[in-house]
Design a protein around this motif. Structure first.
Motif, PDB file in Angstrom:
ATOM      1  N   UNK A 139       1.827   1.213  -9.999  1.00 41.65           N
ATOM      2  CA  UNK A 139       1.381   1.181 -11.387  1.00 41.65           C
ATOM      3  C   UNK A 139      -0.028   0.609 -11.516  1.00 41.65           C
ATOM      4  N   UNK A 140      -0.995   1.296 -10.913  1.00 40.95           N
ATOM      5  CA  UNK A 140      -2.387   0.878 -11.023  1.00 40.95           C
ATOM      6  C   UNK A 140      -3.025   1.404 -12.296  1.00 40.95           C
ATOM      7  N   UNK A 170      13.706  -0.235  -5.908  1.00 36.19           N
ATOM      8  CA  UNK A 170      13.610  -0.535  -7.333  1.00 36.19           C
ATOM      9  C   UNK A 170      12.207  -0.975  -7.744  1.00 36.19           C
ATOM     10  N   UNK A 171      11.370  -1.335  -6.765  1.00 38.29           N
ATOM     11  CA  UNK A 171      10.031  -1.837  -7.076  1.00 38.29           C
ATOM     12  C   UNK A 171       8.937  -0.788  -6.891  1.00 38.29           C
ATOM     13  N   UNK A 172       9.331   0.441  -6.563  1.00 41.77           N
ATOM     14  CA  UNK A 172       8.331   1.486  -6.321  1.00 41.77           C
ATOM     15  C   UNK A 172       7.478   1.730  -7.559  1.00 41.77           C
ATOM     16  N   UNK A 173       8.129   1.808  -8.723  1.00 45.49           N
ATOM     17  CA  UNK A 173       7.383   2.076  -9.949  1.00 45.49           C
ATOM     18  C   UNK A 173       6.302   1.041 -10.212  1.00 45.49           C
ATOM     19  N   UNK A 174       6.616  -0.225  -9.989  1.00 45.08           N
ATOM     20  CA  UNK A 174       5.647  -1.304 -10.177  1.00 45.08           C
ATOM     21  C   UNK A 174       4.562  -1.239  -9.108  1.00 45.08           C
ATOM     22  N   UNK A 176       0.812  -1.213   0.000  1.00 46.66           N
ATOM     23  CA  UNK A 176       0.000   0.000   0.000  1.00 46.66           C
ATOM     24  C   UNK A 176       0.850   1.270   0.000  1.00 46.66           C
ATOM     25  N   UNK A 177       2.001   1.226  -0.655  1.00 51.70           N
ATOM     26  CA  UNK A 177       2.903   2.382  -0.612  1.00 51.70           C
ATOM     27  C   UNK A 177       2.292   3.599  -1.303  1.00 51.70           C
ATOM     28  N   UNK A 230      -5.207   8.444  -9.635  1.00 54.73           N
ATOM     29  CA  UNK A 230      -5.277   9.539 -10.606  1.00 54.73           C
ATOM     30  C   UNK A 230      -4.445  10.743 -10.189  1.00 54.73           C
ATOM     31  N   UNK A 231      -4.318  10.968  -8.889  1.00 55.09           N
ATOM     32  CA  UNK A 231      -3.619  12.176  -8.427  1.00 55.09           C
ATOM     33  C   UNK A 231      -2.139  11.948  -8.130  1.00 55.09           C
ATOM     34  N   UNK A 232      -1.702  10.698  -8.070  1.00 59.41           N
ATOM     35  CA  UNK A 232      -0.304  10.452  -7.695  1.00 59.41           C
ATOM     36  C   UNK A 232       0.484   9.643  -8.713  1.00 59.41           C
ATOM     37  N   UNK A 233      -0.172   8.735  -9.419  1.00 57.46           N
ATOM     38  CA  UNK A 233       0.587   7.793 -10.251  1.00 57.46           C
ATOM     39  C   UNK A 233       1.527   8.470 -11.252  1.00 57.46           C
ATOM     40  N   UNK A 234       1.063   9.413 -12.099  1.00 52.65           N
ATOM     41  CA  UNK A 234       1.983   9.984 -13.104  1.00 52.65           C
ATOM     42  C   UNK A 234       3.232  10.594 -12.483  1.00 52.65           C
ATOM     43  N   UNK A 235       3.038  11.350 -11.390  1.00 49.95           N
ATOM     44  CA  UNK A 235       4.187  12.018 -10.778  1.00 49.95           C
ATOM     45  C   UNK A 235       5.116  11.015 -10.102  1.00 49.95           C
TER      46      UNK A 235
END
Length: 733
Positions: free
Chosen positions: A134-135, A127-131, A86-87, A176-181
């Motif tokens: 990635x919802x 290294x796994x933060x991006x994954x 749940x990061x 929607x508010x956090x993923x792209x950044x």
């Protein structure tokens, strides 16, 4: 009655986003005090904390949600791999706290939150933060709108619907508010640490393979290369590379033919042995390589390693096959019975150059396809046509129902195993869908190479866990703390041992290392046979009519079972095992033991044989062994599924003679090791495979893939003789 309680939620919130934001926060606050939720605090604490942290976020109590998330992680896993759970929610909550405290924009607050959290993570987790974040934003929005649509013209909402609404609202809001950044910030951090290159390799026969190489910038000297062969081309390619790089190796991830930049024909499994040899040759000669190569990966990626050692390259020094697919052994057919899932998987990896996640995860679509096929009574060969997308691969696989040369040429076969002299570490789990495949390679290697330097680690892991880390809960059941290990740490400790002259991993005290569930201990033995010290035979009889199911019957008899393959509207039948639980017995016979008067440890494979007589030439038999715990809950210990005509030899079909007593051996069942508490009972279900997830064997003796419901004829009549038994392995100190 508690579930039926209604809570106020105005219908204006459905179409007005401002009203929704205000009212859903009030709704979340009300839900936190509901008796239904509070009851979970005692009965199912992990579920309670999961709900609570989401509700606190929806209610905008972000400080409390951060504290609840910490409690959840402590409950979820007593190891460092819980750090990314749940990061995304943590980033969002931290940013909201910073936004209010420092009176800055949410975007600036999110960057501060990211930097603070990122610095606290280990390299493996970072290294796994991006994954981890990635919802699917579009899917989250659709889910929210569907949930809201159910509330149209209503001014009240029940507990379950309110909880679902809050969860879907939170998912969309945070994604929607956090993923792209966050994706951009994580990519920037990776760019600071790693050199990542992607290039195309041309094989000698003119095929194209895309390879991704990842190196730590600080490592300037040549290093051993850890190679992964990946048919699941996509965002995991760099991740697999980074996984090796953070342990101070060069990570190399090659995609199979037809994936990513390759325009070649995609025929899964068929060319890996040939292609990987050339890839290993190439990577071993690069300036960043010291000439030593190891391989790692799970499932198809595990199979790939066995394909690689079919023709062993001198530079390949070790492999770590995890939950390896046993091609032709447990997939696409398990013990010679083809599974419907094979078509879903084929489309998943062949629909486009990456993976078709939307199609693969569309469970309602595939359920409806399987149901339509089952209801139609059409041949199994018609499944791809019913799906709307005919498949040459699907049809080609069906042409090989036995373990013939088509499958044998893909991986080592018999004497091929004798020539494999590199060290190997296999990992699998008691709940692993490919356990049978992983164990097949392990057993064959030791059978044909008496000096095989091949270790096994097996514990209470599912298909994902045995290639990542030991989760605290598997199938809803807690696992022992001793089993909560990082499989990554184990694998790269093994690579250090083999490729860098490091210490052998402490867990590997012998060739077979297995965790005994419900004891919090690991055991270490030299062979699979030593996983147990004795056996007991569970005969096909019930303790209510005999002194014990574990004693051979005094007189030979049989129980008759009838299965009508024409009946596709049969209602499921259940047998109550206690006041609180029951088991499905629609096409099974039920046998129950007496109450056990002492603890015992079941450890290894169930074996034995069934003596049967049928009125047809073939059938598919299944068996399930359960523990009924003292509290009345059932626990699946092991299972076995086999086509009777292939039970003695998976290469050559031997049809049964109608009316003749035949013996069906029990081989390749699921391994488990677990302490069974005093006061438990054992339950054995034996019967016939007949459902919408597998081929249906009508017993004519024709190719089962070509049989239709018109071939079913009269119902299948089986005489199960009571001298049949399942032999249960027992471990004693």
């Amino acid at each position: 009655m508690l579930q039926a309680q209604k809570l106020y939620f105005p219908k204006t919130a459905v179409n007005d986003s401002l009203v929704l934001e205000k009212q859903i926060a009030l709704l979340a606050t009300k839900l936190m005090s509901q008796p239904t939720l509070l009851k979970l605090k005692k009965d199912k604490r992990l579920t309670y904390l999961d709900h609570l942290l989401r509700l606190q976020m929806v209610a905008k109590d972000y400080k409390k949600s951060i504290a609840t998330l910490a409690d959840y992680r402590n409950e979820y896993a007593a190891n460092n791999m819980a750090g990314n759970k749940f990061i995304l929610y943590e980033f969002y909550s931290m940013a909201k706290v910073i936004e209010e405290k420092e009176n800055i924009s949410f975007s600036n607050a999110l960057q501060k939150a990211f930097n603070k959290k990122y610095e606290s993570l280990s390299d493996q987790l970072a290294t796994k933060v991006g994954i981890a974040v990635d919802g699917d934003v579009i899917d989250a929005r659709k889910t929210l709108h569907k949930t809201l649509d159910k509330q149209k013209d209503k001014d009240s909402i029940d507990y379950a619907s309110a909880l679902a609404l809050c969860r879907s609202y939170l998912n969309y809001k945070t994604f929607s508010s956090t993923k792209p950044q966050i994706i951009q910030l994580a990519a920037s951090k990776d760019a600071e640490k790693f050199i990542t290159e992607t290039k195309d390799l041309k094989t000698k026969n003119g095929n194209t393979l895309t390879i991704t190489i990842v190196r730590k910038k600080e490592n300037t000297s040549p290093l051993p290369v850890i190679l992964t062969n990946n048919i699941y081309a996509g965002s995991f390619d760099p991740l697999f590379g980074k996984r090796a790089a953070v342990y101070n190796y060069v990570g190399a991830v090659v995609n199979t033919r037809g994936k990513r930049n390759s325009n070649d024909e995609n025929n899964p499994f068929e060319h890996e042995s040939q292609d990987i040899y050339e890839v290993i040759d190439w990577v071993s000669r690069q300036p960043w390589s010291n000439g030593k190569v190891g391989m790692i990966g799970g499932s198809y990626l595990g199979f790939s390693q066995w394909a690689a050692v079919k023709k062993l390259h001198p530079a390949l020094k070790t492999i770590v096959p995890q939950v390896a697919v046993g091609i032709g052994i447990d997939y696409p057919a398990q013990n010679n019975i083809f599974m419907n899932y094979m078509l879903q998987w084929i489309q998943y990896v062949t629909n486009n150059k990456l993976t078709d996640e939307a199609d693969f995860n569309n469970s309602s679509k595939w359920d409806s396809i399987n149901t339509a096929w089952y209801k139609s009574g059409k041949s199994f060969r018609a499944l791809d046509t019913i799906s709307g997308k005919p498949s040459k691969i699907f049809q080609r696989w069906l042409d090989h129902p036995g373990y013939d040369t088509y499958w044998q040429k893909m991986v080592p076969y018999k004497e091929d195993f004798a020539r494999i002299n590199i060290p190997i570490l296999t990992t699998t789990g008691y709940y692993d869908d490919d356990q049978i495949g992983a164990m097949y390679y392990f057993k064959q290697h030791h059978q044909y190479n008496k000096n095989a330097n091949h270790y096994l680690v097996i514990g209470p892991y599912d298909h994902g866990g045995a290639q990542s880390y030991g989760f605290t809960y598997v199938n809803g059941n807690p696992i022992d703390p001793a089993a909560r290990i990082s499989i990554d740490d184990l694998a790269f400790s093994w690579f250090d041992y083999i490729l860098k002259n490091g210490k052998k991993p402490a867990l590997l005290k012998d060739r077979v290392n297995f965790q005994v569930m419900n004891t919090n201990t690991w055991k270490h033995v030299s062979s699979l046979e030593k996983m147990h010290t004795s056996t007991v035979k569970f005969y096909l009889q019930d303790h209510k009519n005999h002194s014990s199911v574990f004693n051979k019957p005094a007189a030979k008899n049989f129980i008759r079972q009838t299965v009508d393959f024409k009946n596709r509207d049969q209602k499921d039948l259940y047998h109550a095992v206690s006041k609180i639980d029951s088991l499905k017995t629609t096409t099974s016979l039920y046998f129950e033991s007496e109450v056990l008067d002492k603890d015992l440890i079941i450890s290894g494979n169930m074996s034995g044989f069934f003596n049967v007589s049928i009125n047809k030439k073939d059938f598919d038999t299944e068996a399930y062994l359960y523990q009924i715990k003292p509290d009345g809950k059932s626990f699946l210990l092991s299972s076995h599924l086999v086509r009777a005509s292939y039970a003695k030899n998976n290469e050559v079909r031997q049809l049964l003679e109608p009316g003749k007593t035949e013996q069906i051996p029990i081989n390749n069942s699921i391994i488990i090791s677990k302490k069974i508490e005093k006061g438990s009972k054992l339950v054995l279900l034996v019967g016939v495979n007949k459902n919408s997830s597998w081929q249906i064997n009508y017993g004519t003796g024709k190719d089962v893939s070509d049989e239709t419901i018109r071939d079913s004829g009269e119902p299948l009549e089986i005489k199960w003789y009571n001298d049949s038994y399942v032999e249960i392995p027992i471990y004693q100190e």
